[in-house]
Design a protein around this motif. Structure first.
Motif, PDB file in Angstrom:
ATOM      1  N   CYS A  21     -22.497  44.177   4.917  1.00  0.00           N
ATOM      2  CA  CYS A  21     -22.596  42.782   5.349  1.00  0.00           C
ATOM      3  C   CYS A  21     -21.388  42.422   6.220  1.00  0.00           C
ATOM      4  CB  CYS A  21     -22.654  41.875   4.123  1.00  0.00           C
ATOM      5  SG  CYS A  21     -22.928  40.135   4.513  1.00  0.00           S
ATOM      6  N   PRO A  22     -21.572  41.735   7.345  1.00  0.00           N
ATOM      7  CA  PRO A  22     -20.446  41.357   8.206  1.00  0.00           C
ATOM      8  C   PRO A  22     -19.371  40.602   7.416  1.00  0.00           C
ATOM      9  CG  PRO A  22     -22.517  40.921   9.319  1.00  0.00           C
ATOM     10  CD  PRO A  22     -22.870  41.289   7.908  1.00  0.00           C
ATOM     11  N   GLY A  23     -18.134  40.995   7.629  1.00  0.00           N
ATOM     12  CA  GLY A  23     -17.031  40.347   6.944  1.00  0.00           C
ATOM     13  C   GLY A  23     -16.673  40.972   5.620  1.00  0.00           C
ATOM     14  N   ARG A  24     -17.472  41.944   5.148  1.00  0.00           N
ATOM     15  CA  ARG A  24     -17.164  42.606   3.876  1.00  0.00           C
ATOM     16  C   ARG A  24     -15.891  43.427   4.032  1.00  0.00           C
ATOM     17  NH1 ARG A  24     -19.475  40.324   0.448  1.00  0.00           N
ATOM     18  NH2 ARG A  24     -21.627  40.861   1.033  1.00  0.00           N
ATOM     19  N   THR A  25     -15.102  43.494   2.970  1.00  0.00           N
ATOM     20  CA  THR A  25     -13.836  44.230   3.014  1.00  0.00           C
ATOM     21  C   THR A  25     -13.765  45.249   1.888  1.00  0.00           C
ATOM     22  OG1 THR A  25     -12.665  42.669   1.557  1.00  0.00           O
ATOM     23  CG2 THR A  25     -12.690  42.173   3.933  1.00  0.00           C
ATOM     24  N   ALA A  26     -12.793  46.143   1.996  1.00  0.00           N
ATOM     25  CA  ALA A  26     -12.572  47.123   0.930  1.00  0.00           C
ATOM     26  C   ALA A  26     -12.200  46.421  -0.366  1.00  0.00           C
ATOM     27  CB  ALA A  26     -11.473  48.102   1.346  1.00  0.00           C
ATOM     28  N   ALA A  27     -11.441  45.328  -0.264  1.00  0.00           N
ATOM     29  CA  ALA A  27     -11.070  44.576  -1.464  1.00  0.00           C
ATOM     30  C   ALA A  27     -12.313  44.015  -2.153  1.00  0.00           C
ATOM     31  CB  ALA A  27     -10.107  43.444  -1.095  1.00  0.00           C
ATOM     32  N   ASP A  28     -13.299  43.571  -1.374  1.00  0.00           N
ATOM     33  CA  ASP A  28     -14.552  43.080  -1.955  1.00  0.00           C
ATOM     34  C   ASP A  28     -15.263  44.194  -2.722  1.00  0.00           C
ATOM     35  OD1 ASP A  28     -14.154  40.599  -0.775  1.00  0.00           O
ATOM     36  OD2 ASP A  28     -15.342  41.099   1.009  1.00  0.00           O
ATOM     37  N   ALA A  29     -15.301  45.385  -2.126  1.00  0.00           N
ATOM     38  CA  ALA A  29     -15.976  46.516  -2.763  1.00  0.00           C
ATOM     39  C   ALA A  29     -15.295  46.893  -4.072  1.00  0.00           C
ATOM     40  CB  ALA A  29     -16.014  47.710  -1.807  1.00  0.00           C
ATOM     41  N   LEU A  30     -13.968  46.941  -4.064  1.00  0.00           N
ATOM     42  CA  LEU A  30     -13.243  47.292  -5.291  1.00  0.00           C
ATOM     43  C   LEU A  30     -13.410  46.215  -6.348  1.00  0.00           C
ATOM     44  CD1 LEU A  30      -9.928  48.737  -3.793  1.00  0.00           C
ATOM     45  CD2 LEU A  30     -11.885  50.002  -4.695  1.00  0.00           C
ATOM     46  N   ALA A  31     -13.418  44.948  -5.937  1.00  0.00           N
ATOM     47  CA  ALA A  31     -13.610  43.859  -6.900  1.00  0.00           C
ATOM     48  C   ALA A  31     -15.003  43.934  -7.532  1.00  0.00           C
ATOM     49  CB  ALA A  31     -13.406  42.512  -6.219  1.00  0.00           C
ATOM     50  N   LEU A  32     -16.006  44.287  -6.730  1.00  0.00           N
ATOM     51  CA  LEU A  32     -17.367  44.438  -7.256  1.00  0.00           C
ATOM     52  C   LEU A  32     -17.406  45.545  -8.301  1.00  0.00           C
ATOM     53  CD1 LEU A  32     -20.450  43.908  -7.199  1.00  0.00           C
ATOM     54  CD2 LEU A  32     -20.582  45.633  -5.367  1.00  0.00           C
ATOM     55  N   ILE A  33     -16.796  46.683  -8.000  1.00  0.00           N
ATOM     56  CA  ILE A  33     -16.796  47.796  -8.944  1.00  0.00           C
ATOM     57  C   ILE A  33     -16.025  47.430 -10.206  1.00  0.00           C
ATOM     58  CG2 ILE A  33     -15.978  50.155  -9.338  1.00  0.00           C
ATOM     59  CD1 ILE A  33     -16.774  50.857  -6.566  1.00  0.00           C
ATOM     60  N   ASP A  34     -14.898  46.744 -10.067  1.00  0.00           N
ATOM     61  CA  ASP A  34     -14.122  46.340 -11.246  1.00  0.00           C
ATOM     62  C   ASP A  34     -14.951  45.444 -12.163  1.00  0.00           C
ATOM     63  OD1 ASP A  34     -11.880  47.759 -10.517  1.00  0.00           O
ATOM     64  OD2 ASP A  34     -10.908  46.064  -9.521  1.00  0.00           O
ATOM     65  N   ALA A  35     -15.639  44.477 -11.578  1.00  0.00           N
ATOM     66  CA  ALA A  35     -16.466  43.573 -12.378  1.00  0.00           C
ATOM     67  C   ALA A  35     -17.621  44.319 -13.032  1.00  0.00           C
ATOM     68  CB  ALA A  35     -17.000  42.439 -11.498  1.00  0.00           C
ATOM     69  N   THR A  36     -18.184  45.289 -12.312  1.00  0.00           N
ATOM     70  CA  THR A  36     -19.297  46.062 -12.869  1.00  0.00           C
ATOM     71  C   THR A  36     -18.832  46.956 -14.006  1.00  0.00           C
ATOM     72  OG1 THR A  36     -20.335  46.072 -10.675  1.00  0.00           O
ATOM     73  CG2 THR A  36     -21.198  47.617 -12.295  1.00  0.00           C
ATOM     74  N   ILE A  37     -17.640  47.548 -13.862  1.00  0.00           N
ATOM     75  CA  ILE A  37     -17.083  48.363 -14.941  1.00  0.00           C
ATOM     76  C   ILE A  37     -16.945  47.531 -16.204  1.00  0.00           C
ATOM     77  CG2 ILE A  37     -14.975  49.514 -15.742  1.00  0.00           C
ATOM     78  CD1 ILE A  37     -14.576  50.519 -12.870  1.00  0.00           C
ATOM     79  N   ALA A  38     -16.398  46.319 -16.069  1.00  0.00           N
ATOM     80  CA  ALA A  38     -16.234  45.445 -17.225  1.00  0.00           C
ATOM     81  C   ALA A  38     -17.575  45.071 -17.841  1.00  0.00           C
ATOM     82  CB  ALA A  38     -15.468  44.189 -16.814  1.00  0.00           C
ATOM     83  N   ARG A  39     -18.559  44.777 -17.011  1.00  0.00           N
ATOM     84  CA  ARG A  39     -19.895  44.402 -17.483  1.00  0.00           C
ATOM     85  C   ARG A  39     -20.532  45.563 -18.267  1.00  0.00           C
ATOM     86  NH1 ARG A  39     -24.257  40.856 -15.910  1.00  0.00           N
ATOM     87  NH2 ARG A  39     -22.812  39.774 -14.534  1.00  0.00           N
ATOM     88  N   ALA A  40     -20.498  46.758 -17.698  1.00  0.00           N
ATOM     89  CA  ALA A  40     -21.105  47.912 -18.363  1.00  0.00           C
ATOM     90  C   ALA A  40     -20.365  48.272 -19.647  1.00  0.00           C
ATOM     91  CB  ALA A  40     -21.141  49.103 -17.406  1.00  0.00           C
ATOM     92  N   ALA A  41     -19.029  48.200 -19.615  1.00  0.00           N
ATOM     93  CA  ALA A  41     -18.240  48.562 -20.799  1.00  0.00           C
ATOM     94  C   ALA A  41     -18.511  47.599 -21.951  1.00  0.00           C
ATOM     95  CB  ALA A  41     -16.752  48.568 -20.446  1.00  0.00           C
ATOM     96  N   ARG A  42     -18.658  46.305 -21.657  1.00  0.00           N
ATOM     97  CA  ARG A  42     -18.932  45.342 -22.722  1.00  0.00           C
ATOM     98  C   ARG A  42     -20.293  45.566 -23.341  1.00  0.00           C
ATOM     99  NH1 ARG A  42     -15.923  41.640 -19.374  1.00  0.00           N
ATOM    100  NH2 ARG A  42     -17.835  40.931 -18.334  1.00  0.00           N
ATOM    101  N   ALA A  43     -21.180  46.209 -22.601  1.00  0.00           N
ATOM    102  CA  ALA A  43     -22.504  46.541 -23.143  1.00  0.00           C
ATOM    103  C   ALA A  43     -22.517  47.903 -23.808  1.00  0.00           C
ATOM    104  CB  ALA A  43     -23.549  46.487 -22.023  1.00  0.00           C
ATOM    105  N   GLY A  44     -21.348  48.531 -23.937  1.00  0.00           N
ATOM    106  CA  GLY A  44     -21.278  49.835 -24.582  1.00  0.00           C
ATOM    107  C   GLY A  44     -21.650  50.973 -23.673  1.00  0.00           C
ATOM    108  N   GLN A  45     -21.732  50.715 -22.377  1.00  0.00           N
ATOM    109  CA  GLN A  45     -22.075  51.777 -21.431  1.00  0.00           C
ATOM    110  C   GLN A  45     -20.939  52.035 -20.449  1.00  0.00           C
ATOM    111  OE1 GLN A  45     -25.964  51.889 -19.703  1.00  0.00           O
ATOM    112  NE2 GLN A  45     -26.916  50.838 -21.405  1.00  0.00           N
TER     113      GLN A  45
END
Length: 212
Positions: free
Chosen positions: A188-212
């Motif tokens: 997406c125009p304007g997307r940055t590496a920081a956005d990508a890392l923040a998305l992965i960080d949030a997803t890691i937390a989401r999956a870990a809280r679900a035991g995955q």
């Protein structure tokens, strides 16, 4: 060991299909809810016990079953951090991934949250790219889906784990109001590496809280 031919586009589509299944929706529904309110035990309360009298069993003091307490504690554990196993250097970043397939030999399975942590390491050390949408660019930088595939090819998680990690990314994007696939979000125009890392960080937390 055959080298998988899955591309970022194919992974993206598979992860979205997995996310939309009824089984997956049952997994993600309620992952962020707190425990139910304690139900008073049917046996006489502690206030009814004579002073100094001990309960017949310590379990009488619990408002929820022991197994439920254990399961909730396990789900609350953080994602397993990547082991101290450095990535191949900059040359390794630009080599064809099939040349890294030997690194899969003897590697254990990992949870999706752990697989995502390795994908984050790849984006951090090798770089992130958002156009063109391919496994990597000429410098060896990866898109988000490309990092998931590379993590698998370096020995971190099975293809099933890659699909589930992608589905967790889709779940996080859906929670943010993004209804498309991971790839269009990544480029997406304007997307940055920081956005990508923040998305992965949030997803890691989401999956870990679900035991995955």
């Amino acid at each position: 060991m055959p080298t998988p031919t899955l591309t970022p586009d194919q992974l993206d589509a598979q992860a979205a299909r997995l996310h939309d299944t009824e089984t997956w929706q049952q997994i993600v529904t309620g992952w962020d809810l707190t425990a139910a309110e304690p139900v008073p035990p049917s046996s006489p309360g502690l206030t009814d016990r004579p002073t100094g009298r001990q309960p017949a069993d310590w379990r009488d003091l619990l408002s929820v079953p022991v197994n439920q307490l254990i399961a909730e504690s396990v789900r609350a554990l953080p994602a397993t951090a990547p082991r101290e196993r450095p990535l191949p250097g900059r040359l390794g970043a630009i080599l064809p991934d099939r040349l890294h397939s030997w690194r899969r030999i003897g590697q254990p399975e990992v949870r999706p949250s752990t697989h995502l942590a390795y994908a984050r390491q790849i984006l951090t050390e090798w770089g992130w790219q958002n156009t063109p949408y391919r496994l990597r660019n000429a410098r060896g930088a990866r898109c988000v889906c490309g990092a998931l595939l590379t993590a698998h090819r370096l020995g971190y998680g099975s293809l099933d784990t890659v699909d589930r990690a992608g589905a967790w990314l889709v779940a996080e994007l859906r929670s943010r109001g993004w209804t498309g696939l991971i790839g269009p979000w990544n480029r997406c125009p304007g997307r940055t590496a920081a956005d990508a890392l923040a998305l992965i960080d949030a997803t890691i937390a989401r999956a870990a809280r679900a035991g995955q």
